[in-house]
Design a protein around this motif. Structure first.
Motif, mmCIF file in Angstrom:
data_model
loop_
_atom_site.group_PDB
_atom_site.id
_atom_site.type_symbol
_atom_site.label_atom_id
_atom_site.label_comp_id
_atom_site.label_asym_id
_atom_site.label_seq_id
_atom_site.Cartn_x
_atom_site.Cartn_y
_atom_site.Cartn_z
ATOM 1 N N VAL A 316 0.856 -1.180 0.000
ATOM 2 C CA VAL A 316 0.000 0.000 0.000
ATOM 3 C C VAL A 316 0.897 1.237 0.000
ATOM 4 O O VAL A 316 1.742 1.402 0.881
ATOM 5 N N ILE A 317 0.726 2.076 -0.998
ATOM 6 C CA ILE A 317 1.557 3.268 -1.131
ATOM 7 C C ILE A 317 0.928 4.424 -0.370
ATOM 8 O O ILE A 317 -0.269 4.701 -0.500
ATOM 9 N N ASP A 318 1.738 5.080 0.444
ATOM 10 C CA ASP A 318 1.283 6.268 1.159
ATOM 11 C C ASP A 318 1.456 7.467 0.229
ATOM 12 O O ASP A 318 2.545 8.027 0.097
ATOM 13 N N ALA A 319 0.363 7.845 -0.444
ATOM 14 C CA ALA A 319 0.435 8.939 -1.409
ATOM 15 C C ALA A 319 0.853 10.245 -0.744
ATOM 16 O O ALA A 319 1.552 11.066 -1.349
ATOM 17 N N SER A 320 0.443 10.444 0.507
ATOM 18 C CA SER A 320 0.810 11.676 1.213
ATOM 19 C C SER A 320 2.321 11.753 1.430
ATOM 20 O O SER A 320 2.923 12.829 1.305
#
Length: 598
Positions: A316-320
């Motif tokens: 899961v990529i932390d876009a923030s």
């Protein structure tokens, strides 16, 4: 009392969340250093000619592109969370920079870089990573495809050695046709030859080596180097040809020209700027960049997060966090005279292919580009502009998403609407207007689907008494309620009185949310059905939905009850349950209606 961890543990989690370098640096090995060095050097060989080409695309001095290549990715080593990503000048961001930056005022490109970084950093700190989810893949695909055509079209003048200025794609082609008679045969021959050579070198990866042992490895390495270093090879060969073609100080080719050597001095951006024609302050320069200060960081975030997701490996990529990393990259780069930067898909794929281990590979890219700034800039004078145009055209060919259009046509033609509108709007108008149109149309499509759910109506007749079970497929929001009401009334209007239902049950099993307006719409439907001697019941609503509806409508929402209680209430014997464990209230109610209603 359950303790979730000490204060030190919580502080460590926070630091690791904002500083991903802490996750890999303590376990860094010598073998990782070797892989990172190979990856960083390989990426640098591709990045250097691309950065010069992208600076030219943005209408800027090639040196600004090299500054972006050198310093753009330094901060990603500390704040970046995806090891494959390489930050630097990209074609799409360069195209947007060209739209907002006046080539006569190149300092505004640095201001745009700084402000883009501030916007990206603020978005990341406020955890606005979810915003990118509002831009769907069809909109992104249409935007990227249109940008590819725009960038290729903008390089036609360099490819054929002619000069003109145009605002959009249509005007580019009109001006190109009007000026084609002024083409330079040397530049045209050089540009077209470079394109054919680049395409041939890129296709070397499709060759299968039949040899075995060391010979096979040697062939594989050779093919890989030719494929990976195709841009550098073409630029070196074309520059050599240009150098030896000079006669009496004149070249038959249009050359890049003089590029200053060395790295820039650190500059505080809020000082006044001086140009040959005028002097302006930071705020005056900023005022000339609107709305680019919003569009450029938005597109940079979209492209970088898309690259991060592509190489996430299922994580899961932390876009923030990616926003924070990109923001620091642009802010630091702006102090060193860089143009706006973002994540590059092609160079990230190359990084992945070469087996990169950590984001530390970017330091080797920076070192190699810095060395070229010190020692190779005199040689950059001889690079033909037609060869740079060829490099850029070949780089953007793969960006055209015809594969997405074909897939949408086969699977979901409704999503072709935002794809096509974004694509056409970007070509006819400015790219930012096309992107805005695409996002708006896509959101309207989403709202339309929410307001027009599929509704199934099951009709049952028992002893002359008719029951309908209505099952909407999505949430109970006010546009959907009105649509459901229209569907029910229209269905009833088409029937004669004996065939009209005595009871309509709305199955709320798919309702995960509702609102006050929707509840009032159901209330109107109940009153409207009473005039037709028909009752309306709701069943299987979730607690949050039932609470709103019961408070507004003053009714009891039917739900599931144990089967044995239902048997007692219905007063019938079920000899074989066959694993069935429950029966609904509406089945009990219908039995009562069918058996006792006169």
């Amino acid at each position: 009392m359950v303790r979730t961890g000490t204060c030190g543990d919580r502080l460590h989690r926070i630091l690791v969340g904002y500083l991903p370098i802490l996750t890999w640096m303590p376990q860094y090995k010598k073998s990782d250093l070797l892989y990172d060095a190979v990856s960083g050097i390989t990426v640098a060989l591709t990045l250097m000619p691309q950065s010069i080409a992208y600076a030219s695309l943005a209408g800027l001095d090639p040196l600004i592109g090299l500054y972006a290549a050198c310093f753009g990715s330094v901060m990603y080593i500390i704040f970046g969370s995806v090891r494959q990503i390489t930050i630097g000048p990209t074609s799409v961001v360069a195209l947007l920079t060209f739209n907002y930056v006046n080539p006569a005022l190149p300092a505004t490109a640095v201001i745009l870089c700084f402000v883009s970084g501030i916007v990206e950093l603020v978005c990341g700190l406020f955890r606005l990573g979810f915003v990118v989810e509002f831009v769907s893949m069809p909109v992104t695909g249409g935007f990227i495809s249109a940008a590819a055509i725009l960038m290729a079209s903008s390089q036609l003048k360099g490819l054929f050695g002619i000069s003109f200025h145009a605002k959009n794609c249509l005007e580019m082609w009109i001006k190109f046709v009007e000026n084609i008679q002024h083409y330079r045969i040397a530049d045209t021959a050089m540009g077209l030859t470079c394109i054919f050579v680049l395409i041939g070198l890129k296709n070397l990866k499709c060759i299968k080596v039949n040899a075995k042992g060391m010979k096979a490895k040697s062939y594989s390495v050779l093919l890989f180097l030719l494929n990976t270093g195709s841009n550098v090879l073409v630029v070196i060969v074309s520059s050599t040809i240009a150098y030896f073609s000079i006669r009496q100080g004149q070249s038959p080719l249009v050359l890049t020209g003089t590029i200053a050597s060395g790295i820039p001095q650190f500059r505080f951006l809020f000082l006044d700027y001086e140009n040959e024609d005028e002097k302006f302050t930071f705020l005056e320069g900023l005022s000339r960049l609107w709305p680019g200060v919003i569009v450029v960081p938005l597109v940079s975030i979209l492209s970088t997060v898309s690259v991060a997701k592509a190489f996430s490996g299922g994580r899961v990529i932390d876009a923030s966090q990616e926003m924070i990393a990109l923001g620091f990259c642009n802010i630091f780069g702006s102090f060193m005279g860089s143009m706006p930067v973002a994540g590059s898909m092609s160079r990230s794929a190359l990084n992945h292919t070469t087996g990169v281990r950590t984001t530390f590979s970017s330091i080797f890219t920076t070192i190699l580009v810095m060395l070229s700034l010190f020692f190779l800039t005199p040689l950059l004078y001889y690079i033909p502009k037609s060869s740079l145009s060829a490099v850029l055209i070949c780089a953007v060919i793969s960006m055209f998403r015809y594969d997405m259009a074909i897939l949408l046509w086969k699977t979901n033609r409704r999503d072709l609407i935002p794809f096509t509108i974004t694509f056409v709007s970007c070509l006819i108008f400015d790219v930012e207007m096309g992107l805005l149109f695409g996002i708006c149309v896509d959101l309207l499509c989403v709202l339309y689907r929410s307001a027009r759910p599929s509704i199934s109506i099951e009709k049952e007749t028992n002893s002359g008494h008719v029951k309908w079970v209505v099952r909407p497929s999505s949430g109970l929001l006010f546009p959907a309620v009105d649509f459901m009401r229209q569907r029910i009334i229209a269905e009833m209007s088409s029937l004669e009185h004996p065939n009209k239902p005595h009871l309509i049950i709305v199955d709320c099993v798919h309702f995960d949310k509702t609102d006050f307006t929707a509840a009032q719409g159901i209330k109107s439907l109940i009153n409207e059905l009473k005039s037709e001697s028909c009752e309306l019941e709701l069943m299987n609503a979730k607690e949050c939905v039932a609470a709103i509806l019961e408070a507004t409508l003053n009714i009891k929402i039917l739900s599931m009850v144990p089967l044995q209680d239902s048997i007692k209430k219905l007063n019938f014997i079920q000899p074989d349950l066959n694993g069935i464990e429950s029966i609904t209230f509406h089945e009990m109610k219908m039995k009562d209606i069918c058996e006792h209603k006169p």
